[in-house]
Write a protein that holds these residues in place. Structure first.
Motif, mmCIF file in Angstrom:
data_model
loop_
_atom_site.group_PDB
_atom_site.id
_atom_site.type_symbol
_atom_site.label_atom_id
_atom_site.label_comp_id
_atom_site.label_asym_id
_atom_site.label_seq_id
_atom_site.Cartn_x
_atom_site.Cartn_y
_atom_site.Cartn_z
ATOM 1 N N TYR A 100 0.844 -36.081 -20.363
ATOM 2 C CA TYR A 100 0.392 -34.751 -20.778
ATOM 3 C C TYR A 100 -0.744 -34.934 -21.791
ATOM 4 O O TYR A 100 -1.165 -36.046 -22.111
ATOM 5 N N CYS A 327 -7.066 -24.745 -22.710
ATOM 6 C CA CYS A 327 -5.976 -25.607 -23.162
ATOM 7 C C CYS A 327 -5.989 -26.808 -22.230
ATOM 8 O O CYS A 327 -6.689 -27.786 -22.489
ATOM 9 N N SER A 328 -5.309 -26.742 -21.077
ATOM 10 C CA SER A 328 -5.462 -27.805 -20.085
ATOM 11 C C SER A 328 -6.912 -27.870 -19.655
ATOM 12 O O SER A 328 -7.555 -26.839 -19.451
ATOM 13 N N ALA B 157 -4.595 -20.976 -18.813
ATOM 14 C CA ALA B 157 -5.470 -20.129 -19.623
ATOM 15 C C ALA B 157 -6.502 -19.419 -18.747
ATOM 16 O O ALA B 157 -6.833 -18.248 -18.991
ATOM 17 N N HIS B 188 2.208 -18.205 -26.746
ATOM 18 C CA HIS B 188 1.316 -19.360 -26.772
ATOM 19 C C HIS B 188 -0.078 -18.917 -27.201
ATOM 20 O O HIS B 188 -0.496 -17.801 -26.892
ATOM 21 N N THR B 190 -2.971 -19.512 -26.145
ATOM 22 C CA THR B 190 -3.929 -19.108 -25.111
ATOM 23 C C THR B 190 -3.863 -17.603 -24.855
ATOM 24 O O THR B 190 -4.869 -17.012 -24.468
ATOM 25 N N THR B 232 6.032 -13.863 -21.909
ATOM 26 C CA THR B 232 6.514 -15.093 -21.291
ATOM 27 C C THR B 232 8.018 -14.891 -21.154
ATOM 28 O O THR B 232 8.668 -14.544 -22.133
HETATM 29 C C1 LIG Z 1 3.652 -20.672 -22.791
HETATM 30 C C2 LIG Z 1 2.328 -21.200 -22.348
HETATM 31 N N1 LIG Z 1 1.354 -20.347 -21.969
HETATM 32 C C3 LIG Z 1 0.148 -20.777 -21.552
HETATM 33 C C4 LIG Z 1 -0.166 -22.120 -21.512
HETATM 34 C C5 LIG Z 1 -1.557 -22.530 -21.114
HETATM 35 O O1 LIG Z 1 -1.596 -23.223 -19.903
HETATM 36 P P1 LIG Z 1 -2.763 -24.226 -19.546
HETATM 37 O O2 LIG Z 1 -2.643 -25.403 -20.453
HETATM 38 O O3 LIG Z 1 -2.503 -24.583 -18.133
HETATM 39 O O4 LIG Z 1 -4.055 -23.517 -19.722
HETATM 40 C C6 LIG Z 1 0.810 -23.051 -21.885
HETATM 41 C C7 LIG Z 1 0.495 -24.500 -21.829
HETATM 42 O O5 LIG Z 1 0.773 -25.315 -22.583
HETATM 43 C C8 LIG Z 1 2.088 -22.587 -22.316
HETATM 44 O O6 LIG Z 1 3.033 -23.453 -22.676
#
Ligand SMILES: Cc1ncc(COP(=O)(O)O)c(C=O)c1O
Lengths: 457, 503
Positions: A100, A327-328, B157, B188, B190, B232
């Motif tokens: 990760y 983020c990712s 995101a 989160h 994002t 969520t």
């Molecule tokens: C609860 C939650 N929402 C959104 C995200 C964002 O996802 P991504 O990293 O795929 O953009 C994450 C990722 O860590 C998350 O844990």
């Protein structure tokens, strides 16, 4: 019931007993019964791996256009480059593939150092001191560059050259719905951005121009820099990382931000993803940088170590005030790019670039010898893509060429919308964009030319 | 309860030879050394100055690094040995769903016929890819109870931002300008970042003592200016939002939409569907729920699925099943436009479909059941030293709090996390969600065995005992890793983002 879960029935029983539960369903008691799925999902039951592998092979076989079946002369933002066994083997290592994000640097030095090497390579190619750890793709990078530039210039107006890849421009316009940025698309004249058309527009704080347009032509970056100086605008340059090794770098041409698509650096065509968004900028912009940044530091014992840094820009800390929501990202592709560049080395990358330019010229000369086939832009130098017009509609031509064993290019009618400023509307229908990478041979070009002559006749 | 078999997920036996620093590619470079080999083409390479304007050419090619293939392999292999991964051992990093990534999916994603298809190849030549994507869209819609989906977003995101633009387009089509999005304080980062990028103001909704959305505060915040809420569920505390039907009714009543952050979908596969809960727009993280590997930070894929009333706004072009049984592209009538340069992270999509086909509807439900079983077993097993922030049945993850441990010993959540690395386990997520003090978020996932969970629990117990007896031992960790704690302040103060920035 094939799957990857280790639980035996006896273990499930003992685990439930440990929890004082009579059945697995009790784990879900907090979920209102009325909402729960009854009778299972309406989809097939699981199947063993070999069954699924056969089914996926059937699906893959239905892709007639695969580069393993048709000789690929298509480019326009995605290129058929050599990706050797050594790069595939290293990039496919489970340690890289199944990690990760490096949140615990003590057990992520492998990824972190590889990203640091990637950042160094992109910084050198783009001639700018800062590179992030990747964004989703070229389209995402140009979108983020605009967000940075608008935040920096504090002006909503964005000049966007139509020499920038058409689908990336679509993406930019989609996201501008949310940010409210005013995207001003500017057409091409002789393959260069028509900068004169916006002279004096002081609402423009961002200028986005390509080093090479999606039609293969080279834009006038000096003129773009002069315009930026006049307007006090941030200069964003879209640059192909392979060509960047032999052209004067975006940084050397005055770019504040350079972005691009990193797919040519070791990532297969992949039907478009996952690719690699490249993003580099000047030191002055580092606090507005989107995405992750790896920095070198020391551990407690004074050993060299790597860690993600300037984290206060990011969404997990800054939330709605973050420089970006990313983020990712596409780290695995970034590491792949570092490995591919390590394999190519200084002379290898320069040779790939030189071959792409030479071979595309060779291809253009060969096909324009056919009666009725002409360059879209006569007398304008091109780098790794070239646009030609033929008597046939582009899409018809490509179908016929496929019957002869070639993916002949990309039809402009499929790529750019009607009325796009990048191309003469009268010619759009009959134009295709072609490219020859370092993998194309003289024999393939010759057979392709013969096939084109035949299908046009 | 102690099982007999040795735990498969404990990585403490991983050999790391020595602890010298690994040179960078650039430090290994020797001028003139090469590794590359290119195809024999028979096309002469002409001097570039004959082909392009000389004033645009660099004086010399960009300096990369010059190494042999043998050294390249050794370098990146050694780097890989400095990297924790799911393949190596248990990775109970909460909110990230670090389950085992089946190797079959890698093989499929590398297959000629999928991996070597140009993204602009005409539909007639990419029927397989289009079929794959349509089939995946159908499966994701069935799993989530939604009407249609876009596969374009590259990660969670990106899905959030896409979803919020869909929300805005929906309201706009109704002639309705709304400015606010509600987001719980447990969300989160994002979520608020995406809301800001879609032009919305964020109103934060507090969490009540149950660990759930404070319903009274939510009702208070609702009015005709609210475009929607992002939730969520299960939430980031690992708890199911039990009032979801009431929340949905209240938000819909003021004309708002419900957005579902699908990061925690693993907990409810085949058990309950976001569409049936009342959500209008959702994203999924294929790199979590559907086992596509995370690649050290990405790539992911964040498809967005929507209910019938949002279908017309989806990004295009969309893979579509045509009436004659073949496949093509179509763009929804009021599409917001493209959100990806091509069609999405397609090879990730191929992996996810492979995973779904192996599991099927029955297997996906087993995934949820065992993920939740594992999390609850761990919750109770470690509760003596690490009490859950909310002590009741959790979903796929459990957030425990180190508040008491810190008060008694001075050992913080981050210290426990670092000490756990020495025990051969990846750390849990720490200090998230932000609203839980000294949070340690464990998500064991369904692919870890009871023996591995027991070993993890024993390691945690040892650490707690050690914290009381020798707290310095815990705060000194990790000592057996390739580097020890790194100086993050120094990294930010004297920024060295590239080899060339070293002084
Ligand atoms: C609860 C939650 N929402 C959104 C995200 C964002 O996802 P991504 O990293 O795929 O953009 C994450 C990722 O860590 C998350 O844990």
């Amino acid at each position: 019931m094939p799957d990857y879960m280790p639980h035996t029935e006896a273990e499930i029983e003992s685990m439930l007993a440990f929890l004082d539960l009579a059945s697995i369903d009790e784990l879900f008691d907090a979920i209102p019964k009325a909402l729960q799925v009854t009778g299972g999902l309406a989809m097939a039951d699981g199947a063993p791996e070999p069954d699924v592998a056969f089914e996926m092979q059937r699906i893959a076989a239905a892709n007639r256009g695969a580069a393993s079946r048709l000789v690929c002369f298509a480019g326009a933002g995605a290129y058929d480059h050599e990706v050797p066994s050594v790069v595939r083997a290293l990039a496919g290592r489970g340690e890289f593939v199944t990690a990760y994000t490096p949140y615990q640097p003590e057990v992520a030095q492998g990824m972190l150092q590889a990203i640091f090497e990637f950042q160094t390579l992109i910084s050198r190619l783009y001639g700018l001191p800062i590179s992030n750890a990747s964004l989703y793709d070229g389209a995402a990078s140009v979108t983020e560059a605009i967000n940075l530039a608008v935040a920096s210039s504090k002006r909503q107006g964005v000049l966007l050259s139509t020499g920038v890849h058409p689908t990336w421009r679509s993406v930019v316009k989609t996201f501008a719905r949310g940010t409210g940025h005013e995207i001003i698309e500017v057409g091409l004249v002789d393959g260069r951005t028509d900068l004169a058309s916006v002279a004096g527009r002081e609402d423009i704080g961002t200028v986005v121009v390509p080093q090479t347009t999606f039609l293969g032509t080279l834009d006038d970056l000096s003129a773009a820099r002069a315009l930026c100086d006049q307007l006090g605008a941030v200069m964003v340059v879209v640059s192909d990382p392979v060509l960047a090794s032999v052209l004067k770098s975006p940084g050397a041409m005055g770019a504040d931000v350079a972005v691009g698509e990193g797919q040519p650096l070791g990532t297969a065509l992949s039907f478009g993803g996952p690719y690699l968004g490249l993003f580099a900028c000047s030191a002055a912009q580092v606090r507005r940088l989107p995405g992750r940044l790896v920095g070198e530091t020391l551990d407690e014992e004074g050993r060299r170590a790597y860690v993600t840094t300037l984290r206060a820009r990011e969404q997990d800390i800054r939330r709605e005030k973050a420089t970006s929501n990313v983020c990712s990202n596409q780290t695995l592709m970034a590491v792949t790019a570092a490995i591919q560049l390590g394999w190519l080395g200084t002379s290898g990358l320069a040779e790939v670039a030189a071959r792409c330019i030479s071979s595309t010229r060779h291809l253009a000369e060969a096909v324009t010898a056919i009666d009725g086939v002409e360059l879209l832009l006569e007398g304008v130098p091109v780098a790794r893509d070239v646009a030609i017009t033929t008597p046939l509609a582009g899409e018809v031509l490509l179908e016929r060429l496929a019957d002869e064993g070639f993916l002949g290019g990309v039809a402009l009618s499929a790529l750019v919308e009607e009325g796009d400023g990048s191309v003469d509307p009268a010619l759009r229908e009959r134009t295709i964009v072609m490219s020859a990478t370092e993998r194309r041979t003289a024999d393939e070009v010759e057979r392709f030319t013969t096939a084109m002559a035949t299908v046009i006749r | 309860m102690t099982a007999g078999a040795a735990p498969g997920g404990r990585a403490s036996s991983a050999p790391l030879i020595g602890n010298d620093r690994e040179p960078t590619l650039f430090e290994m470079s020797v001028p003139g050394r090469t590794a590359y080999q290119l195809r024999t083409t028979g096309i002469p390479v002409r001097p570039l100055a004959e082909l392009l304007p000389a004033e645009l050419l660099a004086e010399s090619p960009t300096d990369i690094a010059e190494v042999s293939e043998r050294d390249l392999v050794a370098h990146f292999t050694r780097l890989s040995h400095r990297q924790f991964s799911v393949d190596l051992g248990a990775y109970p990093l909460g909110s990230c769903t670090m389950k085992y990534n089946p190797k079959l999916c890698d093989t499929i994603a590398a297959m000629p016929g999928l991996a070597d298809v140009h993204p602009a190849a005409p539909a007639s030549m990419t029927q397989g890819w289009l079929e794959l994507m349509v089939e995946l869209e159908d499966a994701l819609c069935e799993v989530t109870g939604m009407a249609a989906a876009t596969l374009q977003p590259s990660a969670g995101a990106a899905g959030e931002l896409t979803g919020l633009l869909l929300m805005a387009a929906y309201h706009e089509a109704n002639g309705d300008r709304r400015r606010r999005v509600l987001i719980p304080d447990s969300a989160h980062g994002t979520n608020p970042a995406s809301a800001a990028l879609s032009g919305y103001e964020v109103t934060t909704i507090p969490t009540d003592e149950r660990g759930l959305v404070d319903l009274a505060a939510l009702r208070e915040a609702l009015d005709a200016d609210v475009a929607g809420i992002m939730l969520t569920n299960p939430n980031t505390a690992g708890l199911f939002e039990e009032d979801i039907a009431e929340i949905a009714a209240a938000v819909h009543e003021v004309g708002g939409l419900l957005y579902y952050d699908g990061a925690n979908l693993n907990a409810i596969l085949g058990v309950v569907r976001p569409g049936d809960m009342g959500f209008d727009i959702i994203h999924m993280n294929l790199h979590k729920t559907f086992a596509t590997p995370h690649g050290g930070g990405g790539p992911g894929a964040g498809p967005v699925a929507v209910s019938q009333r949002v279908v017309d706004f989806l990004p295009g072009p969309k893979p579509t099943r045509l009436e004659d049984g073949t496949f093509g592209w179509s763009t929804p009538p009021r599409s917001i436009g493209r959100v990806h340069g091509w069609h999405g992270n397609t090879l990730v999509l191929a992996r996810a479909l492979t995973y779904i086909k192996v599991h099927g509807g029955d297997g996906l439900r087993r995934v949820a059941e065992r993920a939740v079983l594992n999390a609850n077993w761990l919750r109770r097993r470690i509760s003596e030293h690490y009490p859950a922030a909310h002590d009741r049945i959790c979903m796929h993850e459990v957030v425990v709090t180190g508040t008491a441990l810190k008060r008694a010993t001075g050992v913080r959540a981050i210290d426990v996390a670092k000490r756990l690395l020495e025990e051969g386990f990846h750390s849990p997520t720490v200090y998230f969600p932000l609203i839980i003090d000294e949070a340690l978020m464990f998500e064991p996932t369904e692919t870890e065995s009871l023996q591995t969970l027991e070993a993890l629990a024993e390691a945690l117990d040892r650490i707690a005992v050690e914290a009381h007896e020798h707290p310095d031992e815990v705060t000194a960790a990790p000592r057996t890793t390739p580097v020890r704690r790194v100086d993050e302040a120094r990294a930010a103060r004297t920024l060295i983002p590239t080899e060339d920035a070293r002084v």
